[in-house]
Design a protein around this motif. Structure first.
Motif: not given
Length: 781
Positions: A489-517
């Motif tokens: 249950l502890r891991w499930a809660l942690l996974i839920l938090i990670v899933f939500e935040l990473f889904t929204v903020n990872m590779n955020a459209r306002g922060t990143y471009n899909s091109v090499p640096p």
């Protein structure tokens, strides 16, 4: 008959829970930034062009060039017509992590866009680890303490604030990174149990219970050496180069220290002493940048900003960010995820130790973040020191995000220690109401999307995600409270938090471009820039209104009168930023080349090159008769007021190349007839300028160099006074004959600050070593 000893049964490998938590945080960090780390070019992403590239990569490139040449970058002649680089806070000249980035870049072959991206990601990792350590110590020996630390680190490190615009405005992120470490120092200093053994530091003193597993001494005093840690973190925040964020940090630290002193019933002098220790130490560590910075700030355009320019903040409707990100703005710095927000509310509802302080901090900062849109900011505008010099009050979301992350960790501990069935029923009822509220908000967004599919298409996905997370939390959180002993249950809660935040903020459209640096910005000068650089008759300047732009003059080593540094010398700004075209600025600042899409300029010029930039086709104009960088003049006018001098420049009868405006009488008799003398620049470097002159009579040497405190002039090695010319530039009175004029930038503010910082860093090292040796001796007893 011989006996054989049976082989010992191998013990199962056990990993310390804290080491396991650190491993989890590192793994999550690698996952979140995997597109910045992957070697596969087709999968790489990079931070968007903008402030990150135009300000921080460009200034970082200049730092790299100077430091690797064994030079301290005190002055920068390549942007804003010249500026005191050491005093521009966001340059972060002596910030230790920046120096480490430069050293690593040198080992890896040179400065690059990606080098600064890696510096950004390293700060996110450091922040998450420090926040874990802070909440871990706050919840020491309480059930679920490791999970609490992990939750806080994930919510803070990957929530909407730290993953939104701060990576692009790097100084904000780096100044914010050190708040958890500073708080940890205060927390450890004010613990009433030994920080190593968890025993009362003075067993003879009376104690009282205020919260489970925590003892508060009535008579004890702080363990002051721990405030050295706070001072170190505070100094690093100042050195990172975003004073507004560090002012936020200052208020949080002072408030937390006051809260801890109050809860322990210590005398108010304890608060004053503790604040003095970390405050003076932090300022002293950063004095090498702070003293030049304060000197510069008083002369910049910021002094002219009024309430309307500084009062901008979140509109009130931006509170929607708490539940649904991306609806009211591109970035959602208030977003900590539905899971994180629910855990924070649980900590407040259950009155967890410290929860009152952190919810008060969050609410105060939220009201502050509205700026002039709420009553708090106007009420405190003149009362709170450090409040009114800064724009962008929405950046107070920094405090909100940290407070909610800490509360989320405290909420986890409450779930792990739940014992009351009646309150468990109340928890379920409260979560149902939260779910209903989120579901209604989502329903409204879906209805709007059905009516206006194009306008609301980007919002629906986030809204549905929030509803799904709220629904899962409705089941998961009460289950964990009822059965905290179940690890899954502890891991499930942690996974839920990670899933939500990473889904929204990872590779955020306002922060990143899909091109090499490497595709974002070329560190090789573009063709037209290279053409101007090929002109070896330096010094001269260019107008990079197009084609160069931003602070790329610093990156390519081409002196530009323009730039995007937020700190402009006010007098230079008044002339340069009048718009385009700007013949007056071209004349005064010795501009030879102009980048523009115009085919003809209002002064005689020739198109010597054609190319393109981000906006389209551009031309490179070379002026037919650019003003020399150094010029001897015999006619002058004395105008004491700089504003009046600037106004005189606009007079139709005034010719800047014939007459120089001075801010004081030159003190020698100069015949008004035109001189036939000569002035030639024979050596030019950022902090030094050498001019050979030959004049048949005393004259005024007018130099296209910004007048700024710290510049020193000599004539044949004898000191000579510097006068201000045209309200902004430099002039020196020279005698008749052949002489050598030498200008050097060596400000007293830098030398004094460097001495203070050197003593502070040395003292910190000695005191820290003594403290560690003492603790080692105590632990052996």
């Amino acid at each position: 008959m011989s006996r054989t000893t049976p082989a010992p049964t191998p013990r199962a490998l056990r990993i310390h829970p804290d080491m396991a938590a650190v491993g989890v945080l590192i793994a999550l960090w690698l996952l979140f930034f995997w597109r910045l780390f992957t070697p596969v070019a087709a999968d790489q992403a990079s931070l968007k062009l903008g402030d990150f590239s135009g300000q921080f990569v460009a200034f970082g490139g200049y730092q790299y060039a100077r430091w690797t040449a064994g030079e301290i970058p005190l002055w920068n002649p390549y942007n804003n017509g010249g500026l005191p680089f050491i005093a521009d806070t966001q340059a972060a000249v002596f910030y230790p992590p920046r120096l480490a980035t430069i050293a690593l870049a040198r080992l890896m072959g040179g400065w690059s866009y990606h080098a600064l991206e890696l510096e950004m990601t390293a700060h996110v990792l450091v922040y998450s680890l420090l926040l874990y350590a802070l909440v871990r110590r706050m919840t020491l020996r309480q059930p679920g303490t490791q999970l609490a630390g992990l939750t806080a680190a994930i919510v803070g490190g990957y929530g909407g604030f730290l993953s939104g615009y701060p990576p692009l405005q790097l100084a904000i992120l780096e100044a914010a990174t050190w708040l958890p470490l500073a708080l940890l120092g205060i927390h450890e200093a004010t613990r009433t149990t030994d920080p190593y053994r968890d025993k009362p530091r003075n067993p003879t003193l009376s104690t009282e219970h205020r919260a489970p597993s925590t003892q508060y001494s009535v008579l004890s005093t702080p363990h002051y050496p721990w405030l050295l840690l706070t001072g170190l973190a505070y100094g690093l925040s100042w050195l990172a180069g975003h004073p507004q964020t560090t002012f936020f940090t200052t208020y949080v630290l002072l408030a937390y220290l006051a809260y801890r002193v109050y809860t322990h019933r210590w005398h108010w002098t304890t608060f004053v002493g503790g604040a003095a220790i970390f405050g003076l130490l932090g300022v002293a560590l950063a004095a090498v940048q702070l003293l030049p910075g304060f000197e510069y700030l008083a002369l910049t355009t910021r002094t002219g900003f009024g309430f309307d320019a500084k009062g901008n903040g979140f509109p009130l409707q931006d509170v929607v960010q708490f539940a649904v990100p991306g609806v009211v703005s591109l970035y959602s710095p208030l977003y900590v995820g539905v899971g994180g927000l629910l855990l924070a509310l649980i900590a407040v509802w259950r009155r967890a130790a410290g929860a009152i302080f952190w919810i008060a901090a969050a609410l105060f900062a939220l009201a502050w973040s509205f700026g002039a849109n709420s009553v708090l900011y106007p009420a405190l505008y003149y009362l709170l020191p450090g409040l009114n010099p800064f724009r962008g009050q929405e950046r107070a979301a920094f405090i909100v995000a940290n407070a909610l992350a800490i509360l989320a960790g405290l909420g986890v501990v409450q779930l792990a220690a739940w014992q009351n069935d009646a309150s468990l029923k109340a928890l379920r009822r409260g979560l149902r109401w939260v779910f209903i509220a989120v579901a209604l908000a989502v329903a409204l967004i879906v209805i709007a999307w059905l009516g206006f599919p194009e306008e609301y298409a980007a919002f629906v996905g986030y809204a549905v995600l929030s509803a799904v997370v709220a629904g899962l939390a409705l089941w998961l959180i009460p289950a964990l409270a009822a059965q905290p002993e179940r690890p899954w249950l502890r891991w499930a809660l942690l996974i839920l938090i990670v899933f939500e935040l990473f889904t929204v903020n990872m590779n955020a459209r306002g922060t990143y471009n899909s091109v090499p640096p490497g595709d974002q910005l070329s560190l090789t000068p573009p063709p037209l820039v290279a053409q101007a650089l090929a002109d070896d008759s330096v010094p001269f300047r260019v107008d990079g209104f197009r084609g160069l732009t931003a602070n790329y003059g610093s990156l390519y080593g081409l002196a530009d009168i323009r730039g995007i540094s937020p700190l402009w010398l006010g007098r230079a700004y008044a002339i340069i930023e009048r718009g385009f075209p700007n013949p007056l600025a071209w004349e005064l600042f010795g501009v030879r080349y102009v980048f523009t899409d115009w085919n003809e300029l209002p002064v005689p010029s020739e198109i010597v090159g054609q190319g393109t930039d981000f906006y389209g086709d551009i031309n490179l104009h070379r002026l037919d008769d650019p003003r020399p960088y150094a010029l001897l003049l015999s006619q002058y006018e004395v105008i004491l007021d700089d504003a009046a001098a600037l106004a005189r420049l606009d007079a139709p009868d005034f010719a800047a190349r014939r007459t120089v405006i001075l801010n004081a009488d030159p003190g020698v008799e100069i015949l008004p007839e035109a001189t036939d003398g000569s002035a030639r620049v024979v050596a030019f470097a950022p902090e030094t300028l050498t001019i050979e002159i030959d004049s048949p009579q005393p004259a005024i040497l007018s130099i296209a160099q910004v007048d700024y405190p710290g510049w020193r002039a000599t004539i044949d090695a004898a000191d000579a006074p510097i006068l201000r010319a045209y309200g902004v530039l430099t002039a020196v009175v020279v005698p008749e004959g052949a002489h050598t004029v030498h200008l050097t930038y060596d400000p007293l503010s830098y030398r004094a600050g460097a001495l203070i910082s050197l003593v502070a860093w040395g003292g910190l090292g000695i005191l820290s070593l003594a403290f560690l040796l003492r603790q080692r001796k105590v632990n052996r007893q």
